[in-house]
Design a protein around this motif. Structure first.
Motif, PDB file in Angstrom:
ATOM      1  N   ALA A 313      12.612 -11.671  -5.031  1.00  0.00           N
ATOM      2  CA  ALA A 313      13.141 -10.994  -3.836  1.00  0.00           C
ATOM      3  C   ALA A 313      12.239 -11.029  -2.614  1.00  0.00           C
ATOM      4  N   GLY A 314      11.027 -11.575  -2.717  1.00  0.00           N
ATOM      5  CA  GLY A 314      10.136 -11.587  -1.561  1.00  0.00           C
ATOM      6  C   GLY A 314       9.081 -10.503  -1.663  1.00  0.00           C
ATOM      7  N   LYS A 315       7.914 -10.784  -1.095  1.00  0.00           N
ATOM      8  CA  LYS A 315       6.780  -9.880  -1.297  1.00  0.00           C
ATOM      9  C   LYS A 315       6.864  -8.607  -0.483  1.00  0.00           C
ATOM     10  N   ASP A 316       7.751  -8.548   0.529  1.00  0.00           N
ATOM     11  CA  ASP A 316       7.798  -7.338   1.346  1.00  0.00           C
ATOM     12  C   ASP A 316       8.415  -6.161   0.597  1.00  0.00           C
ATOM     13  N   ARG A 317       8.951  -6.372  -0.611  1.00  0.00           N
ATOM     14  CA  ARG A 317       9.563  -5.279  -1.366  1.00  0.00           C
ATOM     15  C   ARG A 317       8.561  -4.561  -2.272  1.00  0.00           C
ATOM     16  N   VAL A 318       7.411  -5.171  -2.564  1.00  0.00           N
ATOM     17  CA  VAL A 318       6.544  -4.702  -3.648  1.00  0.00           C
ATOM     18  C   VAL A 318       5.516  -3.696  -3.164  1.00  0.00           C
ATOM     19  N   PHE A 319       5.408  -2.602  -3.915  1.00  0.00           N
ATOM     20  CA  PHE A 319       4.378  -1.597  -3.675  1.00  0.00           C
ATOM     21  C   PHE A 319       3.655  -1.340  -4.990  1.00  0.00           C
ATOM     22  N   THR A 320       2.336  -1.217  -4.920  1.00  0.00           N
ATOM     23  CA  THR A 320       1.548  -0.929  -6.111  1.00  0.00           C
ATOM     24  C   THR A 320       1.240   0.558  -6.164  1.00  0.00           C
ATOM     25  N   LEU A 321       1.600   1.194  -7.271  1.00  0.00           N
ATOM     26  CA  LEU A 321       1.363   2.625  -7.458  1.00  0.00           C
ATOM     27  C   LEU A 321       0.368   2.811  -8.595  1.00  0.00           C
ATOM     28  N   LEU A 322      -0.808   3.315  -8.276  1.00  0.00           N
ATOM     29  CA  LEU A 322      -1.840   3.598  -9.273  1.00  0.00           C
ATOM     30  C   LEU A 322      -1.644   5.023  -9.775  1.00  0.00           C
ATOM     31  N   ASN A 323      -1.308   5.148 -11.048  1.00  0.00           N
ATOM     32  CA  ASN A 323      -1.059   6.458 -11.653  1.00  0.00           C
ATOM     33  C   ASN A 323      -2.279   6.921 -12.442  1.00  0.00           C
ATOM     34  N   ARG A 324      -2.459   8.243 -12.506  1.00  0.00           N
ATOM     35  CA  ARG A 324      -3.605   8.846 -13.203  1.00  0.00           C
ATOM     36  C   ARG A 324      -4.893   8.181 -12.742  1.00  0.00           C
ATOM     37  N   ALA A 325      -5.080   8.129 -11.436  1.00  0.00           N
ATOM     38  CA  ALA A 325      -6.136   7.316 -10.820  1.00  0.00           C
ATOM     39  C   ALA A 325      -7.541   7.700 -11.263  1.00  0.00           C
ATOM     40  N   ASN A 326      -7.789   8.985 -11.466  1.00  0.00           N
ATOM     41  CA  ASN A 326      -9.153   9.420 -11.789  1.00  0.00           C
ATOM     42  C   ASN A 326      -9.306   9.791 -13.256  1.00  0.00           C
ATOM     43  N   ARG A 327      -8.485   9.233 -14.115  1.00  0.00           N
ATOM     44  CA  ARG A 327      -8.531   9.561 -15.529  1.00  0.00           C
ATOM     45  C   ARG A 327      -9.852   9.119 -16.144  1.00  0.00           C
ATOM     46  N   ALA A 328     -10.409   9.973 -17.004  1.00  0.00           N
ATOM     47  CA  ALA A 328     -11.692   9.668 -17.639  1.00  0.00           C
ATOM     48  C   ALA A 328     -11.602   8.367 -18.421  1.00  0.00           C
ATOM     49  N   GLY A 329     -12.628   7.507 -18.248  1.00  0.00           N
ATOM     50  CA  GLY A 329     -12.673   6.237 -18.954  1.00  0.00           C
ATOM     51  C   GLY A 329     -11.956   5.107 -18.260  1.00  0.00           C
ATOM     52  N   GLY A 330     -11.311   5.392 -17.142  1.00  0.00           N
ATOM     53  CA  GLY A 330     -10.592   4.354 -16.413  1.00  0.00           C
ATOM     54  C   GLY A 330     -11.523   3.447 -15.633  1.00  0.00           C
ATOM     55  N   LEU A 331     -11.005   2.311 -15.200  1.00  0.00           N
ATOM     56  CA  LEU A 331     -11.801   1.376 -14.408  1.00  0.00           C
ATOM     57  C   LEU A 331     -12.164   1.984 -13.060  1.00  0.00           C
ATOM     58  N   ALA A 342      -6.410  -5.613  -2.706  1.00  0.00           N
ATOM     59  CA  ALA A 342      -6.205  -4.603  -1.662  1.00  0.00           C
ATOM     60  C   ALA A 342      -6.164  -3.232  -2.331  1.00  0.00           C
ATOM     61  N   GLU A 343      -6.259  -2.191  -1.524  1.00  0.00           N
ATOM     62  CA  GLU A 343      -6.089  -0.842  -2.043  1.00  0.00           C
ATOM     63  C   GLU A 343      -4.661  -0.667  -2.565  1.00  0.00           C
ATOM     64  N   PRO A 344      -4.462   0.130  -3.620  1.00  0.00           N
ATOM     65  CA  PRO A 344      -3.088   0.432  -4.046  1.00  0.00           C
ATOM     66  C   PRO A 344      -2.317   1.066  -2.892  1.00  0.00           C
ATOM     67  N   ASP A 345      -1.035   0.765  -2.795  1.00  0.00           N
ATOM     68  CA  ASP A 345      -0.222   1.331  -1.714  1.00  0.00           C
ATOM     69  C   ASP A 345      -0.035   2.832  -1.891  1.00  0.00           C
ATOM     70  N   MET A 346       0.017   3.276  -3.140  1.00  0.00           N
ATOM     71  CA  MET A 346       0.258   4.682  -3.446  1.00  0.00           C
ATOM     72  C   MET A 346      -0.628   5.078  -4.622  1.00  0.00           C
ATOM     73  N   VAL A 347      -1.089   6.322  -4.622  1.00  0.00           N
ATOM     74  CA  VAL A 347      -2.000   6.793  -5.665  1.00  0.00           C
ATOM     75  C   VAL A 347      -1.579   8.190  -6.115  1.00  0.00           C
ATOM     76  N   ILE A 348      -1.528   8.383  -7.427  1.00  0.00           N
ATOM     77  CA  ILE A 348      -1.310   9.708  -8.016  1.00  0.00           C
ATOM     78  C   ILE A 348      -2.443   9.958  -9.004  1.00  0.00           C
ATOM     79  N   PRO A 349      -3.200  11.025  -8.850  1.00  0.00           N
ATOM     80  CA  PRO A 349      -4.314  11.286  -9.765  1.00  0.00           C
ATOM     81  C   PRO A 349      -3.826  11.803 -11.113  1.00  0.00           C
TER      82      PRO A 349
END
Length: 399
Positions: A313-331, A342-349
């Motif tokens: 569908a084209g790249k203008d549709r895609v958004f990256t959502l990082l969930n549980r961003a600060n979870r222990a043991g995460g990258l 790039a930075e994630p478009d949206m972040v939920i801790p």
């Protein structure tokens, strides 16, 4: 006064596009800057911090541009600044403005003096893509003139990333914020979790409609939809794991078409990898949220998912959502940004055990975890083009 009233011959216009193809934007907030980057992606774009006053100062020495976008927020008399702008701006430069006013009379006054477009804040990628981009670049992106409910697809880059939970609560908050009718469509026909999380049991209607679209009519919604509240309906299935499903592309198109006739927004929880029959959902989506956690598999799969969506569908549709961003043991965040490019478009801790408790209780997490509403608000704003407390009818004013 005229900002953009000159008549340019086709030969001169072609030369202008070749020699002066820059689009320069002056905005004062990162939300607007991000929306412009996404919506005008692929153009010769320059985004600077500032307002129309900074644009005027630039034009005193630099007029080699094709279009100008400037912020007039906070000005008591923007028409005074527009007079100053007209004195230094070449007549063949397209001028668009961003501001706080949503009055239709203000919009008409700007159009009458020759402005190319005016967009009210908060600015979103969708507003830029469907309202500003065609005016500046002349290309109408897929779905720009499409009528029907707004489709938002959510897909998880790894199992357990929380895509279904986000889909449920996003649908509920969309309805609450916009006062619109929202359908929540779960296309995980086997082992789908949406109904379980909401404490309901679906019937066979969705499978029948997807396998045989000739049997699906307007009564399908009455048979298959489960009311979650007065504005949100769930359409899902609970087929046996050994069931032999024959989901057709025609069935998917037909079901989505029926839903788009009846609902303002359709939030779709999509299985991964995408079977070919699901491709119409991606094609019709105005937002595709690729959701991942801060894990190696999530990063790898998110990259592949983004490419798959872009190919469909084209790249203008895609958004990256990082969930549980600060979870222990995460990258670490830096590793995630490097891998995504790039930075994630949206972040939920990580919002704690309350999210899991909500699932076990069969209730939406919004009712159990108060902080979730705050982190979903920017996503709702991007999708609906309105702030968390604004009324929905203003959103349609300039469409």
């Amino acid at each position: 006064m005229s900002i953009n009233m000159a008549i340019v011959s086709p030969t001169e216009e072609a030369a202008s596009l070749v020699t002066r193809n820059r689009i320069v934007c002056f905005v004062n907030d990162e939300l607007s800057a991000a929306a412009l980057r996404k919506g005008l992606e692929g153009s010769n774009l320059s985004i600077r911090r500032g307002t129309i006053s900074h644009a005027i100062r630039m034009l005193e020495t630099d007029t080699e541009l094709f279009a100008l976008v400037a912020d007039i927020s906070g000005l008591d008399d923007p028409f005074t600044e527009l007079e100053r702008l007209s004195a230094v701006c070449p007549p063949d430069v397209l001028v668009a403005l961003i501001g706080e006013s949503r009055e239709i009379t203000f919009y008409r006054e700007l159009m009458e003096i020759g402005l190319t477009e005016y967009l009210p804040r908060p600015l979103t990628r969708d507003m830029v893509l469907h309202q500003l981009r065609p005016k500046l670049l002349g290309d109408v992106r897929p779905g720009a003139a499409d009528r029907g409910g707004h489709v938002i697809s959510i897909c998880g880059a790894q199992g357990g990333a929380g895509a279904t939970s986000i889909a449920i609560n996003l649908a509920l908050q969309l309805a609450e914020t916009t006062k619109a009718k929202v359908a929540l469509l779960d296309l995980h026909l086997q082992n789908g979790e949406t109904a379980v999380m909401l404490g309901v049991r679906p019937g066979p209607g969705l499978r029948i409609a997807l396998e045989n679209p000739m049997r699906a009519d307007t009564l399908f919604l009455e048979r298959a939809a489960i009311d979650i509240n007065e504005r949100v309906c769930l359409i899902s299935a609970d087929e046996d794991l050994d069931a032999q499903l024959d989901i057709t592309e025609a069935g998917v198109r037909h079901v989505l078409g029926l839903l788009r006739q009846r609902f303002n927004y359709i939030v779709v929880d999509i299985p991964v990898p995408f079977p070919p029959s699901i491709h119409p959902v991606i094609t019709l989506s105005r937002h595709v949220l690729v959701l991942l956690e801060a894990e190696v598999t999530g990063l790898r799969n998110a990259h592949a998912l983004r490419n798959a969506v872009t190919n469909i569908a084209g790249k203008d549709r895609v958004f990256t959502l990082l969930n549980r961003a600060n979870r222990a043991g995460g990258l670490p965040r830096a590793t995630i940004v490097k891998a995504l490019g790039a930075e994630p478009d949206m972040v939920i801790p990580d919002l704690g055990k309350g999210m899991t408790q909500a699932v076990n209780l069969g209730i939406p997490a919004l009712k159990h975890v108060s902080k979730l509403r705050r982190y979903l608000a920017p996503i709702v704003r991007e999708i609906a083009g309105i702030g968390a407390q604004r009324k929905g009818w203003f959103r349609r004013l300039f469409r």
